[in-house]
Design an enzyme around this catalytic site. Structure first.
Site, PDB file in Angstrom:
ATOM      1  N   ASP A 227     -49.873 -69.030 -44.210  1.00 36.52           N
ATOM      2  CA  ASP A 227     -49.953 -70.191 -43.696  1.00 36.52           C
ATOM      3  C   ASP A 227     -50.896 -71.764 -43.603  1.00 36.52           C
ATOM      4  O   ASP A 227     -51.824 -70.591 -43.034  1.00 36.52           O
ATOM      5  CB  ASP A 227     -49.693 -70.479 -41.828  1.00 36.52           C
ATOM      6  CG  ASP A 227     -48.873 -71.694 -41.895  1.00 36.52           C
ATOM      7  OD1 ASP A 227     -48.830 -72.680 -42.232  1.00 36.52           O
ATOM      8  OD2 ASP A 227     -48.608 -71.899 -40.063  1.00 36.52           O
TER       9      ASP A 227
ATOM     10  N   ASP B  49     -45.344 -73.979 -47.631  1.00 35.85           N
ATOM     11  CA  ASP B  49     -47.017 -73.720 -47.548  1.00 35.85           C
ATOM     12  C   ASP B  49     -47.159 -72.180 -46.587  1.00 35.85           C
ATOM     13  O   ASP B  49     -48.421 -72.396 -45.805  1.00 35.85           O
ATOM     14  CB  ASP B  49     -47.834 -74.917 -46.969  1.00 35.85           C
ATOM     15  CG  ASP B  49     -46.934 -75.114 -45.520  1.00 35.85           C
ATOM     16  OD1 ASP B  49     -46.060 -74.450 -45.676  1.00 35.85           O
ATOM     17  OD2 ASP B  49     -47.069 -76.145 -44.997  1.00 35.85           O
ATOM     18  N   GLU B  50     -46.279 -71.668 -46.840  1.00 34.49           N
ATOM     19  CA  GLU B  50     -46.068 -70.319 -46.112  1.00 34.49           C
ATOM     20  C   GLU B  50     -44.959 -68.908 -47.075  1.00 34.49           C
ATOM     21  O   GLU B  50     -44.565 -69.370 -47.930  1.00 34.49           O
ATOM     22  CB  GLU B  50     -45.231 -70.107 -45.032  1.00 34.49           C
ATOM     23  CG  GLU B  50     -45.785 -71.343 -43.731  1.00 34.49           C
ATOM     24  CD  GLU B  50     -44.732 -71.340 -42.656  1.00 34.49           C
ATOM     25  OE1 GLU B  50     -44.856 -70.702 -41.866  1.00 34.49           O
ATOM     26  OE2 GLU B  50     -44.047 -72.616 -42.589  1.00 34.49           O
TER      27      GLU B  50
END
Length: 404
Positions: free
Chosen positions: A9, A104-105
């Site tokens: 993350d 974003d993960e």
């Protein structure tokens, strides 16, 4: 063989990308905006801004009230997509099983490759270092390592920023029993409220609650999933972005800068959304045979319908024409706050019968030329004349299927 899963993350992602790009923003509370509209929200807050209570989805006026010295930054989607491609390249250097969970993960299944790189923890540390070296020292990530996706995601949330948490059979109960249910991925506000109404407020209470009653409230599939979560069980595989299934629908929506009653203005926004939907379909090599339109009013109520069209299409004008037919049937009883257009009944181009009509053949060539120019020089360099005067608002949150 037990699986080894990493969840990575990126911390305060859009904000730290901006701070990496502009040293003058480093150390300051900054927030990335979804758009410059007055009713827009914050899509990412820097670590410094979060200390003031500014977080994702905070309205801009509220964010400035919480932190008067907050620096507002206009989001740049292409910049974030470029950085995301960079860290995906890093991840895929360790395994071919990389599932993009959001912009974003990501989940990484390193079960078969961990021993090559000295173990899962060493892979995590190596990824952190490569992000610093190859992307920027101001960008960091938190990593969770566990035997399944649910626990890996839980682990990455425990230590931020720049954390590393390993969840094992020995510590899983201590971690899960100490967490509030709202921290579980998959338990949002509505499910939390329904659990609360059943008297379930902790992980232990969820474990103890009778399965038959849980299934009665949530259905068998969801009830059993909640029970498995309470024990840290998850059998879902990591699905590589190269193996993911085709989209079942394509949609775009936008909240207007002000509530609108003029149908001509509403139709202009509908055309813009229809073009965006069609562009994504063409990039994925897909067509649709059904179009839907939904309208949200200023009081947050809404209406919507679907319309089946007589041919397969990936043309924005044809999507728009179908949406207009729906609009004519809707009762616009109040000013319109938001509009959404979507296409469904998706099929691959290769599985549809191509039109032999000359006008359709010419139109396909025009669309291909438009896409070629826009792909090279920017999404809306070439667009319909009817869109003149409609401000193009780029959305910086979320992740489209076509970005990677």
């Amino acid at each position: 063989m037990a699986r080894l899963i990493l969840h990575i993350d990126m911390n305060s992602y859009f904000a730290t990308v901006e701070q990496q790009a502009n040293p003058k923003l480093r150390g300051k509370p900054i927030a990335v905006m979804g758009s410059t509209a007055k009713r827009s929200i914050i899509v990412a807050a820097s670590i410094e801004a979060k200390r003031y209570g500014v977080k994702t989805a905070t309205r801009i006026d509220e964010a400035l009230r919480l932190c008067p010295e907050l620096v507002l930054v206009n989001g740049e989607p292409r910049k974030y997509s470029w950085v995301t491609k960079k860290f995906i390249d890093i991840f895929e250097g360790y395994t071919d099983k990389v599932e993009i969970f959001s912009i974003d993960e990501a989940f990484l299944d390193v079960t078969k490759t961990a021993n090559i790189y000295g173990g899962a923890e060493q892979i995590a540390l190596s990824i952190k270092q490569r992000i610093r070296d190859e992307i920027g020292s101001y960008i960091s990530c938190s990593v969770g390592i566990a035997k399944n996706k649910f626990l890996a995601k839980t682990g990455s949330d425990l230590k931020k920023p720049d954390g590393l948490t390993i969840i094992t059979d020995e510590n899983v109960d201590d971690i899960l029993l100490s967490l509030p249910l709202c921290e579980f991925c998959g338990i949002g506000k509505r499910i939390l409220a329904r659990l609360g109404a059943l008297g379930i407020g902790t992980t232990q209470q969820l474990r103890d609650y009778p399965n038959v009653l849980l299934n009665r409230e949530f259905g068998i599939a969801s009830g059993e999933k909640l029970k498995r979560m309470a024990y840290g069980m998850d059998s879902s595989p990591v699905i590589s972005r190269h193996d993911r299934a085709d989209a079942k629908s394509y949609g775009h929506s936008r909240t207007l800068n002000k509530n609108v009653t003029d149908r001509n203005e509403i139709r202009k926004h509908m055309l813009l959304l229809s073009e965006k939907v069609a562009t994504r379909m063409r990039k994925d090599g897909c067509m649709a045979k059904e179009v839907g339109l939904w309208i949200r009013f200023g009081d947050f109520t809404g209406v919507g319908q679907r319309h089946r069209i007589g041919k397969w299409t990936h043309d924005g004008v044809e999507v728009y024409d179908a949406a207009v037919k729906i609009l004519e049937l809707l009762d616009l009883r109040a000013p319109v706050r938001a509009i959404g257009v979507y296409a469904a009944q998706i099929q691959r181009d290769s599985h549809t019968t191509a039109s032999l009509l000359p006008e359709d053949t010419i139109n396909d060539k025009i669309l291909a030329a438009m896409d070629a120019v826009n792909n090279r020089f920017g999404e809306t360099v070439v667009t319909r004349a009817r869109l003149a005067g409609v401000k193009i608002k780029e959305v910086v949150s979320g992740m489209g299927r076509d970005k990677f």
